[in-house]
Motif scaffolding. Sequence first.
Motif, PDB file in Angstrom:
ATOM      1  N   LEU A 167       0.798  -1.510   0.300  1.00  0.00           N
ATOM      2  CA  LEU A 167      -0.422  -0.087   0.344  1.00  0.00           C
ATOM      3  C   LEU A 167       1.195   1.470  -0.024  1.00  0.00           C
ATOM      4  O   LEU A 167       0.325   1.831  -0.383  1.00  0.00           O
ATOM      5  CB  LEU A 167      -1.452   0.325   1.239  1.00  0.00           C
ATOM      6  N   GLY A 168       1.773   0.890   0.395  1.00  0.00           N
ATOM      7  CA  GLY A 168       3.199   2.140   0.693  1.00  0.00           C
ATOM      8  C   GLY A 168       2.865   2.871   1.910  1.00  0.00           C
ATOM      9  O   GLY A 168       2.108   3.258   2.904  1.00  0.00           O
ATOM     10  N   ARG A 169       3.858   3.525   2.559  1.00  0.00           N
ATOM     11  CA  ARG A 169       3.569   3.841   4.142  1.00  0.00           C
ATOM     12  C   ARG A 169       2.932   5.764   4.420  1.00  0.00           C
ATOM     13  O   ARG A 169       2.500   5.613   4.698  1.00  0.00           O
ATOM     14  CB  ARG A 169       5.322   4.244   3.946  1.00  0.00           C
ATOM     15  N   PHE A 170       3.555   6.082   2.872  1.00  0.00           N
ATOM     16  CA  PHE A 170       2.141   7.905   3.344  1.00  0.00           C
ATOM     17  C   PHE A 170       0.660   7.919   3.177  1.00  0.00           C
ATOM     18  O   PHE A 170      -0.012   8.246   3.433  1.00  0.00           O
ATOM     19  CB  PHE A 170       3.134   8.465   2.609  1.00  0.00           C
ATOM     20  N   ASN A 171       0.891   6.199   2.045  1.00  0.00           N
ATOM     21  CA  ASN A 171      -0.849   5.977   2.234  1.00  0.00           C
ATOM     22  C   ASN A 171      -0.916   5.737   3.354  1.00  0.00           C
ATOM     23  O   ASN A 171      -2.362   5.792   4.191  1.00  0.00           O
ATOM     24  CB  ASN A 171      -0.486   5.422   1.348  1.00  0.00           C
ATOM     25  N   ILE A 172      -0.241   4.465   4.029  1.00  0.00           N
ATOM     26  CA  ILE A 172      -0.874   4.207   5.442  1.00  0.00           C
ATOM     27  C   ILE A 172      -0.643   5.317   6.142  1.00  0.00           C
ATOM     28  O   ILE A 172      -1.886   5.113   7.602  1.00  0.00           O
ATOM     29  CB  ILE A 172      -0.287   3.080   5.484  1.00  0.00           C
ATOM     30  N   LEU A 173       0.062   6.531   6.474  1.00  0.00           N
ATOM     31  CA  LEU A 173       0.244   7.039   7.383  1.00  0.00           C
ATOM     32  C   LEU A 173      -1.163   8.595   7.308  1.00  0.00           C
ATOM     33  O   LEU A 173      -2.191   8.480   8.490  1.00  0.00           O
ATOM     34  CB  LEU A 173       2.107   8.456   7.181  1.00  0.00           C
ATOM     35  N   TYR A 174      -1.264   8.772   5.658  1.00  0.00           N
ATOM     36  CA  TYR A 174      -2.456   9.668   5.761  1.00  0.00           C
ATOM     37  C   TYR A 174      -4.111   9.148   6.330  1.00  0.00           C
ATOM     38  O   TYR A 174      -4.851   9.547   6.826  1.00  0.00           O
ATOM     39  CB  TYR A 174      -2.051  10.727   4.872  1.00  0.00           C
ATOM     40  N   ILE A 175      -4.029   7.959   5.596  1.00  0.00           N
ATOM     41  CA  ILE A 175      -5.588   7.106   5.691  1.00  0.00           C
ATOM     42  C   ILE A 175      -6.000   6.770   6.871  1.00  0.00           C
ATOM     43  O   ILE A 175      -6.947   6.962   7.582  1.00  0.00           O
ATOM     44  CB  ILE A 175      -5.628   6.555   4.276  1.00  0.00           C
ATOM     45  N   SER A 176      -5.154   6.327   7.620  1.00  0.00           N
ATOM     46  CA  SER A 176      -5.186   6.008   9.549  1.00  0.00           C
ATOM     47  C   SER A 176      -5.467   7.572  10.302  1.00  0.00           C
ATOM     48  O   SER A 176      -6.309   7.258  10.767  1.00  0.00           O
ATOM     49  CB  SER A 176      -4.011   5.504   9.682  1.00  0.00           C
ATOM     50  N   THR A 177      -4.611   8.595  10.159  1.00  0.00           N
ATOM     51  CA  THR A 177      -4.601   9.510  10.242  1.00  0.00           C
ATOM     52  C   THR A 177      -6.408  10.151   9.898  1.00  0.00           C
ATOM     53  O   THR A 177      -7.457  11.068  10.724  1.00  0.00           O
ATOM     54  CB  THR A 177      -3.797  10.653   9.728  1.00  0.00           C
ATOM     55  N   LEU A 178      -6.712  10.132   8.379  1.00  0.00           N
ATOM     56  CA  LEU A 178      -7.925  10.698   8.351  1.00  0.00           C
ATOM     57  C   LEU A 178      -9.330   9.906   8.935  1.00  0.00           C
ATOM     58  O   LEU A 178     -10.282  10.137   9.873  1.00  0.00           O
ATOM     59  CB  LEU A 178      -8.143  10.386   6.920  1.00  0.00           C
TER      60      LEU A 178
END
Length: 423
Positions: A295-306
């Motif tokens: 999925l990608g690290r940046f994708n996981i970070l912003y989606i989980s924070t959202l």
Amino acid sequence: MTKIEEIQLGETDSRDDYAPTDGGWEAWGTVFGTTLISFGTFGFVNAFGAFSDYYNEAYLSNYSATIISMIGAVQVFILYLFAGTAGAVFDSVGPRYLIPTSGVVVVFSLFMLSITKPEHIYQQFLSQSVLFSLGATFSFFPSMGLMAHWFKHKVPYAIGCLASGASVGGIVIPIMISKLIPRIGFGWTIRILSFITLACFAVGTVTIKQRRPSKPFPKSVSALFDFSAFRDPCYVFLVLGCWFTVFAVFNPFFYVGLSAEAADPESNVNGYYLAILCAASIFGRVSPGLIAGKLGRFNILYISTLISSILIFALWYTSFAQANLIAFAALYGMFSGPFFSVTPSCVAEISPIERVGARIGGTYAFMASATLAGTPISGLFIKEQTKANFDKLILFSGIMSLVGTVLLLVARLIRKRNLFAVA
């Protein structure tokens, strides 16, 4: 083969000797040891909500919730502020000496906390906020940097395992506080926790191994913090997003139990909300490492924070009913977890390997001011612990989290413009 070629080949082989192994007994032994260190250091940070509840109700009842929250805020502030310095010291000294030294300071601070007197809040500040954090920062954050030395493709998973130790601490410590203090008192409860922490550091001292040779201690501040990183727009928006997110991310850890207490003082579940949150957080911190490659690290970070931001508004803000708060604690723990485990690996992904430690340290030092301000500002909303005042706290948390999400999304788009790409 010429002499120059032999020298160059020798240098290449030497560099390969220190390349990440992505596995092996020493690598996973280091993960195990650093996970225990995480339990004995950041586990107490995650568990501060339990300390805060007890301080508000009994031990420091003469002080306002805002002043008491400052104990936890200063604790995190000092931890984050000295992250860069800790990384440089760790690179120079190595784990063989720094881990046990850090353990001595941490355990000593807990024993000092055990002999503090009720209604003498300066004693909690000195032992729990200052001394504990000065000891903990020199083992916790270097442990994160050490993961990038042992692992390459499995860095998110390794850091997730390390971070899960803090979540386990957030489960065990609050339960021990709620069960033991009524039986044996505050002092002996903290002493038992001190001995457990001592055992964690003892095992960590044996199992944590150094991968790369030690380096001379930096002679300038610029060597401690990689200021050149701020020339990278992706890094700038990443740290800004983390800064705003930190304003909110600790508030449920500190205040969800207190909000439940204000809504229903007689509920038997009040002492377990933090444990539920931290239990779910284990999954949230470890699982990203298993899917980051796809999925990608940046994708996981912003989606989980959202999703965390949405949960603050959709569940915590709407109702303090027991079922609602249990659902919020479980889901928020799960989706806030990646922020703690994926952020360092995102920094590592956009950094040269020789600058990873400095950039991770600089990132947390940058976030330090937000940790100092976020929780106390939130505490100002609940001078009187009513539903209406908690609603203001929750709105503040949700808005700051959403702002952080937008900035993290910008960092993600700078990394790769295609929103559906792996990044």
